[in-house]
Design a protein around this motif. Structure first.
Motif, PDB file in Angstrom:
ATOM      1  N   ASN A   9      -5.288  11.909   3.389  1.00 58.89           N
ATOM      2  CA  ASN A   9      -5.348  10.572   2.832  1.00 58.89           C
ATOM      3  C   ASN A   9      -4.209  10.333   1.851  1.00 58.89           C
ATOM      4  O   ASN A   9      -3.589   9.266   1.838  1.00 58.89           O
ATOM      5  CB  ASN A   9      -6.704  10.357   2.153  1.00 58.89           C
ATOM      6  CG  ASN A   9      -6.879   8.935   1.635  1.00 58.89           C
ATOM      7  OD1 ASN A   9      -6.626   8.649   0.473  1.00 58.89           O
ATOM      8  ND2 ASN A   9      -7.321   8.037   2.514  1.00 58.89           N
ATOM      9  N   GLN A  10      -3.915  11.353   1.034  1.00 59.44           N
ATOM     10  CA  GLN A  10      -2.822  11.211   0.073  1.00 59.44           C
ATOM     11  C   GLN A  10      -1.467  11.106   0.772  1.00 59.44           C
ATOM     12  O   GLN A  10      -0.617  10.308   0.376  1.00 59.44           O
ATOM     13  CB  GLN A  10      -2.837  12.409  -0.887  1.00 59.44           C
ATOM     14  CG  GLN A  10      -4.002  12.401  -1.862  1.00 59.44           C
ATOM     15  CD  GLN A  10      -4.122  13.700  -2.637  1.00 59.44           C
ATOM     16  OE1 GLN A  10      -3.746  14.766  -2.143  1.00 59.44           O
ATOM     17  NE2 GLN A  10      -4.633  13.622  -3.854  1.00 59.44           N
ATOM     18  N   LYS A  13      -1.102   7.602   2.214  1.00 57.25           N
ATOM     19  CA  LYS A  13      -0.800   6.592   1.196  1.00 57.25           C
ATOM     20  C   LYS A  13       0.638   6.741   0.683  1.00 57.25           C
ATOM     21  O   LYS A  13       1.313   5.737   0.416  1.00 57.25           O
ATOM     22  CB  LYS A  13      -1.792   6.718   0.044  1.00 57.25           C
ATOM     23  CG  LYS A  13      -3.213   6.269   0.418  1.00 57.25           C
ATOM     24  CD  LYS A  13      -4.187   6.425  -0.742  1.00 57.25           C
ATOM     25  CE  LYS A  13      -5.578   5.927  -0.347  1.00 57.25           C
ATOM     26  NZ  LYS A  13      -6.558   6.122  -1.450  1.00 57.25           N
ATOM     27  N   TYR A  16       2.961   5.185   3.214  1.00 57.44           N
ATOM     28  CA  TYR A  16       2.945   3.729   3.080  1.00 57.44           C
ATOM     29  C   TYR A  16       3.837   3.290   1.914  1.00 57.44           C
ATOM     30  O   TYR A  16       4.623   2.338   2.023  1.00 57.44           O
ATOM     31  CB  TYR A  16       1.523   3.219   2.855  1.00 57.44           C
ATOM     32  CG  TYR A  16       0.751   2.951   4.115  1.00 57.44           C
ATOM     33  CD1 TYR A  16       1.291   2.192   5.161  1.00 57.44           C
ATOM     34  CD2 TYR A  16      -0.546   3.431   4.281  1.00 57.44           C
ATOM     35  CE1 TYR A  16       0.577   1.931   6.314  1.00 57.44           C
ATOM     36  CE2 TYR A  16      -1.268   3.189   5.443  1.00 57.44           C
ATOM     37  CZ  TYR A  16      -0.704   2.431   6.451  1.00 57.44           C
ATOM     38  OH  TYR A  16      -1.418   2.184   7.604  1.00 57.44           O
ATOM     39  N   ASP A  17       3.697   3.988   0.777  1.00 64.16           N
ATOM     40  CA  ASP A  17       4.506   3.627  -0.388  1.00 64.16           C
ATOM     41  C   ASP A  17       5.997   3.759  -0.075  1.00 64.16           C
ATOM     42  O   ASP A  17       6.798   2.878  -0.413  1.00 64.16           O
ATOM     43  CB  ASP A  17       4.136   4.523  -1.573  1.00 64.16           C
ATOM     44  CG  ASP A  17       2.771   4.194  -2.150  1.00 64.16           C
ATOM     45  OD1 ASP A  17       2.274   3.088  -1.869  1.00 64.16           O
ATOM     46  OD2 ASP A  17       2.201   5.046  -2.852  1.00 64.16           O
ATOM     47  N   ILE A  84      -6.884   3.580   7.196  1.00 62.96           N
ATOM     48  CA  ILE A  84      -6.733   2.874   5.921  1.00 62.96           C
ATOM     49  C   ILE A  84      -6.464   1.399   6.158  1.00 62.96           C
ATOM     50  O   ILE A  84      -6.982   0.521   5.459  1.00 62.96           O
ATOM     51  CB  ILE A  84      -5.587   3.510   5.099  1.00 62.96           C
ATOM     52  CG1 ILE A  84      -5.983   4.920   4.634  1.00 62.96           C
ATOM     53  CG2 ILE A  84      -5.243   2.634   3.894  1.00 62.96           C
ATOM     54  CD1 ILE A  84      -4.843   5.686   3.983  1.00 62.96           C
ATOM     55  N   SER A  97      -5.133  -5.538   2.790  1.00 63.57           N
ATOM     56  CA  SER A  97      -5.769  -4.221   2.778  1.00 63.57           C
ATOM     57  C   SER A  97      -6.689  -4.067   3.974  1.00 63.57           C
ATOM     58  O   SER A  97      -6.969  -4.990   4.720  1.00 63.57           O
ATOM     59  CB  SER A  97      -6.575  -4.052   1.488  1.00 63.57           C
ATOM     60  OG  SER A  97      -7.729  -4.865   1.508  1.00 63.57           O
TER      61      SER A  97
END
Length: 653
Positions: A9-10, A13, A16-17, A84, A97
């Motif tokens: 999950n990290q 994310k 994505y960033d 996500i 989102s």
């Protein structure tokens, strides 16, 4: 310094960033080694940030933004990313989102379904009926539950379980509360119908009250013009009220047009009440009474004659009725049946449709438990589904998948058949469904309703588990289960314990020429982001295993095969450059997962001409992806070779 280990999950994310935010990513797919993203604005991509993410082996910014993760883990990172966002692989991400996926998907499917339906006067009538009764549902539920408690207490008094002297007044109070709704239902219906049709709401309430005949002298009753019998209070019920208020809206609007403003407020309501009131008493009440009585009698006849068969048909067909909005027509029938017989035998059978959906959802959850997006939707929709609110399950889960919608209908039919076979299972009020309807079952026959619920749950579950799972979803599940235990960010099988100081010989995978990785046209391979190895430029399409071992993975697009050696080396045979985009068309895989292979085993037949015509490279890449377990490696031969000729060696630590 070693990069800190992150969770899937990290990593998702962080990617994505680095890609400029989720809103900058249009869609996501993956190949054997890379997460591939189409981005909306290349200037927002921070490649340095992407490369710094623990678990990321490299970045390539070509036609797509490619983040190299490595085999075994890349599919999990890509799946986490789309989860996500609340979409599937290859689907465009929403501009926002991924929250509220169930409601969003349900709304999307419902809107799509409605868009397919043609407008018609009949459907307009159904919509009006829905708008009349939906605002009354809370009152139906509250009054119905109060009535249910009163009925239970009455049964206990009758059975002698509790003392009437202590409980009768409480029962009477509850009945007063219940009658506040049901005794004056025609008035509430008149008010709401007037609001829907554009008439004065108070006049609508008065028109509703007319059918109660409160001013009639019982010793000299008004006669039915058709039969000569005395009119009965409530005759025609809410069906007559709805029709009368619709006429009221027409008459009132016409009078407003012709009556002078100075006297409009006096003359218009008086004439409206006189015209519609007379029509209601002498024409609408007799006709509406005949129609409603005929419908109630017809349904009761079907239930009485058909038994289990009728129950199955009604239970199975109710979901399609809900889908097309036809179920609203049944609301006045339920109410009329309650008014005439004290219960509706139809509602408990139709409630089985929702129970069938619940069973189907549980089967999907169990069978496709690795599909995080689907299971999240199911977990969000199941609680309200159990309580009888079926739209989230219909439009968010079963209808989008196709087959489960059909098997859910079968489950509803099975529950309806059970209730139809038992007979006499009726509800004293409408509004609740599912488990919430249990307290409203009349005459202590709640056990029959519960048996029907259980049968629908089981029927929907079994039908969906064995026959309702979509093939593409099954294939995704099998692929997820086929890999592998994750350990130290490397995918392993049961036999991947790395043997110390073991040497493996690698061979040319095709007739052609062998080259070092540095000469590869793809920087991911040339810069050895995926590991050490070599590649072969083939002269024909017969492709052989590069090493002895067991086939651990075959990628769905057939362009890559994973092999694990006896010493524990993990070898990737990647056939062509960017060939994932060809969806497997040039490749025929000749082996299966779990099969043992040697350098003499032909693993694939490749159409090289088709790859070149598509503008892709034909290099056959051979890579060791767990280089942490390799002590030495050497490319022993380059240039022209024959298939299965030894060219490379690697020794484990």
């Amino acid at each position: 310094m070693a990069k800190e280990e992150l969770t899937l999950n990290q990593i998702a994310k962080e990617i994505y960033d680095g890609a400029g935010g989720m809103e900058n990513v249009q869609n996501i797919v993956h190949c054997m080694t890379r997460v591939r993203m189409s981005v909306r604005d290349d200037s927002k991509v921070d490649q340095a940030k992407l490369k710094s993410i623990p678990g990321v082996l490299g970045v390539v910014d070509d036609e797509q933004l490619q983040v190299i993760i490595g085999p075994g883990k890349v599919n999990k990172v890509a799946k986490e990313m789309v989860d996500i966002a609340g979409v599937g692989l290859g689907e465009d991400l929403p501009q926002g989102s991924g929250k509220d996926k169930v409601n969003a998907k349900a709304a999307e499917m419902k809107a799509a379904q409605k868009a397919k339906q043609k407008n018609s006067p009949f459907k307009a009538v159904l919509k009006d009926i829905s708008n009349i009764f939906v605002p009354m549902i809370p009152a139906f539920v509250g009054s119905g539950l109060v009535a249910g408690i009163a009925a239970i207490l009455t049964n206990l008094v009758t059975a002698g379980t509790i003392d009437a002297a202590n409980w009768q007044q409480i029962i009477d109070v509850m009945n007063i509360l219940k009658n506040g709704m049901f005794s004056y239902l025609v008035i509430f219906t008149g008010v709401n119908a007037a609001q829907v049709f554009g008439a004065n709401p108070t006049l609508g309430g008065v028109i509703g009250a007319v059918v109660l005949l409160t001013g009639m002298n019982p010793e000299a009753p008004i006669k039915n013009l058709f039969t000569g019998d005395a009119l009965a209070a409530g005759q025609g019920g809410i069906i007559g009220v709805i029709f009368a208020v619709w006429l009221l809206s027409i008459v009132e609007k016409k009078l407003h047009e012709v009556i002078p403003d100075a006297v409009d407020i006096i003359i218009t309501p008086m004439l409206s009440l006189l015209v519609i009131g007379l029509l209601e008493i002498f024409l609408i009440m007799p006709l509406a009474g005949f129609i409603s009585n005929s419908m109630v009698s017809g349904i009761n006849w079907v239930l009485a004659v058909g038994g289990a068969f009728s129950g199955f048909v009604l239970g199975a067909l109710f979901l399609p009725m809900v889908m097309f909005g036809l179920h609203q027509i049944l609301t006045p029938i339920h109410i009329q049946m309650i008014g005439e017989t004290g219960k509706t035998l139809l509602l408990p059978i139709l409630a089985m449709a929702g129970a069938g959906q619940v069973g189907a959802a549980f089967a999907l959850w169990m069978k496709l438990r690795k599909d995080k997006e689907l299971t999240e939707m199911i977990k969000g929709a199941l609680p309200v589904g159990i309580l009888g609110i079926g739209e989230p399950l219909i439009y968010g889960v079963t209808l989008p998948l196709g087959r489960p919608f059909i098997t859910a209908c079968i489950g509803g039919g099975i529950g309806g058949a059970v209730i139809g076979a038992i007979g006499g299972v009726g509800a004293i009020a409408i509004g609740p469904s599912g488990a919430a309807l249990i307290p409203l079952i009349a005459n202590g026959r709640w056990w029959g309703y519960v048996l029907g619920l259980l049968a629908a749950y089981v029927g929907g579950f079994v039908a969906t588990y064995f026959f309702g799972i979509p093939k593409d979803k099954l294939a995704e599940q099998e692929l997820a289960e086929a890999t592998v235990v994750e350990s130290n960010d490397v995918v392993e099988t049961a036999d991947t314990t790395v043997a110390a100081h073991a040497t493996s010989s690698f061979t040319a995978v095709a007739n052609g020429s062998v080259h070092p990785l540095e000469e590869a046209s793809d920087p991911v391979f040339a810069e050895k982001m995926m590991g050490e190895g070599y590649f072969v430029e083939p002269t024909d399409g017969a492709i052989f295993a590069p090493v002895a071992g067991k086939v651990s993975t075959i990628f769905p697009t057939k362009h890559a095969i994973g092999i694990t050696t006896a010493s524990g080396l993990e070898v990737l045979l990647h056939m062509g450059i960017n060939t994932v985009e060809l969806s497997g068309k040039p490749f025929e895989i000749l082996v299966s997962e779990g099969q043992k292979v040697t350098p003499e085993t032909q693993v694939a037949a490749v159409d090289l001409a088709a790859i070149k015509e598509a503008g892709k490279g034909t290099s056959m890449m051979v890579l060791i992806t767990n280089m942490n377990d390799v002590e030495t490696h050497v490319l022993e031969k380059t240039g022209v070779v024959n298939a299965s000729e030894e060219v490379f060696k690697a020794t484990t630590i």
